[in-house]
Design an enzyme around this catalytic site. Structure first.
Site, PDB file in Angstrom:
ATOM      1  N   GLY A 135     -46.052 -44.871  71.474  1.00 59.06           N
ATOM      2  CA  GLY A 135     -47.086 -45.801  71.047  1.00 59.06           C
ATOM      3  C   GLY A 135     -48.445 -45.129  71.052  1.00 59.06           C
ATOM      4  N   VAL A 157     -55.372 -35.140  72.210  1.00 59.50           N
ATOM      5  CA  VAL A 157     -54.100 -35.049  72.912  1.00 59.50           C
ATOM      6  C   VAL A 157     -53.735 -36.442  73.402  1.00 59.50           C
ATOM      7  CG1 VAL A 157     -52.841 -34.049  74.857  1.00 59.50           C
ATOM      8  CG2 VAL A 157     -54.528 -32.672  73.613  1.00 59.50           C
ATOM      9  N   GLY A 158     -52.530 -36.869  73.130  1.00 59.47           N
ATOM     10  CA  GLY A 158     -52.076 -38.184  73.552  1.00 59.47           C
ATOM     11  C   GLY A 158     -51.290 -38.142  74.838  1.00 59.47           C
ATOM     12  N   ASP A 159     -50.412 -39.111  75.002  1.00 58.54           N
ATOM     13  CA  ASP A 159     -49.660 -39.246  76.249  1.00 58.54           C
ATOM     14  C   ASP A 159     -48.438 -38.336  76.330  1.00 58.54           C
ATOM     15  OD1 ASP A 159     -48.694 -41.219  74.149  1.00 58.54           O
ATOM     16  OD2 ASP A 159     -47.046 -41.347  75.580  1.00 58.54           O
ATOM     17  N   THR A 207     -43.862 -41.176  68.368  1.00 54.27           N
ATOM     18  CA  THR A 207     -43.323 -39.935  68.895  1.00 54.27           C
ATOM     19  C   THR A 207     -41.814 -39.984  68.708  1.00 54.27           C
ATOM     20  OG1 THR A 207     -43.021 -40.933  71.063  1.00 54.27           O
ATOM     21  CG2 THR A 207     -45.114 -39.833  70.667  1.00 54.27           C
ATOM     22  N   GLY A 244     -51.273 -43.448  72.590  1.00 54.09           N
ATOM     23  CA  GLY A 244     -51.413 -42.732  73.852  1.00 54.09           C
ATOM     24  C   GLY A 244     -52.629 -43.119  74.657  1.00 54.09           C
TER      25      GLY A 244
END
Length: 303
Positions: free
Chosen positions: A236, A214-216, A185, A238
């Protein structure tokens, strides 16, 4: 929130595991943030200025450099913003917006906190936000490398069998398997001279990933958090970061009085060394960054 004048500080990162020769882009982003901080003293505006610069760079996995999904055609982006003035906004799985972080900022002015997919894009169109740039050769080359590696035996995500992506494939086109996974990211944390804190994040998603993943990055407390004692951003994989609510967890240690560097180290210690995770943070007196396997970054303070 204290109104005591203090030195403003900016820390930016270009993604856990991203090439270190991209650090010049982080330096430029930090300079943009400091210039914005000098202009109006608003920590959130400064954080957004930094992330927008990296979204426009084209080398980072965000904005114009976002990773192509496994179908080789779709791009799904996430972004988030938060500060200690009560502004909080995030966007998930948006496909055709040049600067998702600006959309996240606009969402903070709506009755909602998080918009996703088609609704988020319609909102962006209603505001006249620019559409994404055409897919670049850099993005296509990254996709070819990932597809080649996905066909191999080495896991692209630690602990995950590559064959699971084929098993749960959910794109319209059939899977066609013939280097390195994109999970990075970009992010910025800022301490304003007025004692306010802010964080902004943006990502082009994880590769490989199923459609709609969808990640973090847009999940409050996982990829980002800001409070009266500081601001934290994570980078990193997620799926690992979210299990620890990493940003809020690290913030809690800072809030309890733990030195910032120790809090970052303790955060990384939650993960196996093979899981590449990075953190950046600012507190009332400190600023820092840490990553398992290297991360382009820049740290600057107002003079």
């Amino acid at each position: 929130m204290s109104n005591t004048q203090q030195a403003g500080a900016v820390v930016v990162h270009g993604g856990a595991g991203a090439p270190l020769d991209h650090e010049d882009g982080c330096v430029l982003a930090a300079r943009r943030a400091l210039a914005q901080l000098q202009a109006n003293g608003d920590a959130l505006d400064a954080a957004i200025a930094a992330v927008t610069a990296m979204e426009d760079d084209g080398r980072f996995n965000a904005g114009s450099g976002s990773a192509l999904c496994l179908d080789g055609a779709t791009i799904e982006m996430d972004a988030s913003i938060m500060d200690t003035r009560g502004r909080l906004g995030a966007v998930a799985c948006v496909r055709d917006v040049k600067n998702p972080v600006l959309l996240a900022r606009a969402i903070a002015d709506t009755p909602h906190v998080l918009l996703a997919g088609e609704g988020a894009e319609r909102f962006a169109r209603s505001l006249g936000m620019a559409r994404s740039a055409p897919v670049s050769e850099h993005q296509r080359a990254q996709h070819r490398q990932i597809m080649s590696e996905l066909a191999g035996s080495v896991p692209l995500m630690p602990g995950i069998d590559n064959r699971l992506f084929e098993r749960f494939w959910n794109y319209k086109t059939p899977i066609q398997l013939p280097k390195s996974a994109a999970c990075d990211t970009v992010g910025a944390v800022v301490r304003g001279p007025d004692g306010h804190f802010a964080v902004a994040c943006s990502t082009g998603g994880s590769a490989p990933s199923l459609l709609g993943r969808v990640g973090d990055s847009p999940i409050i407390g996982s990829g980002f958090f800001a409070g009266p004692h500081g601001a934290v951003a994570a980078s990193g994989i997620g799926e690992h970061i979210m299990r620890h609510l990493l940003a809020r967890t690290v913030y809690g240690w800072i809030e309890d009085g733990m030195p910032l560097q120790k809090a970052l180290e303790r955060g990384l210690d939650l993960f196996d060394k093979e899981v590449n995770v990075g953190l950046i943070a600012v507190s009332r007196q400190e600023a820092g960054a840490l990553c398992h396997h290297g991360m382009p970054q820049a740290k600057m303070t107002q003079r």
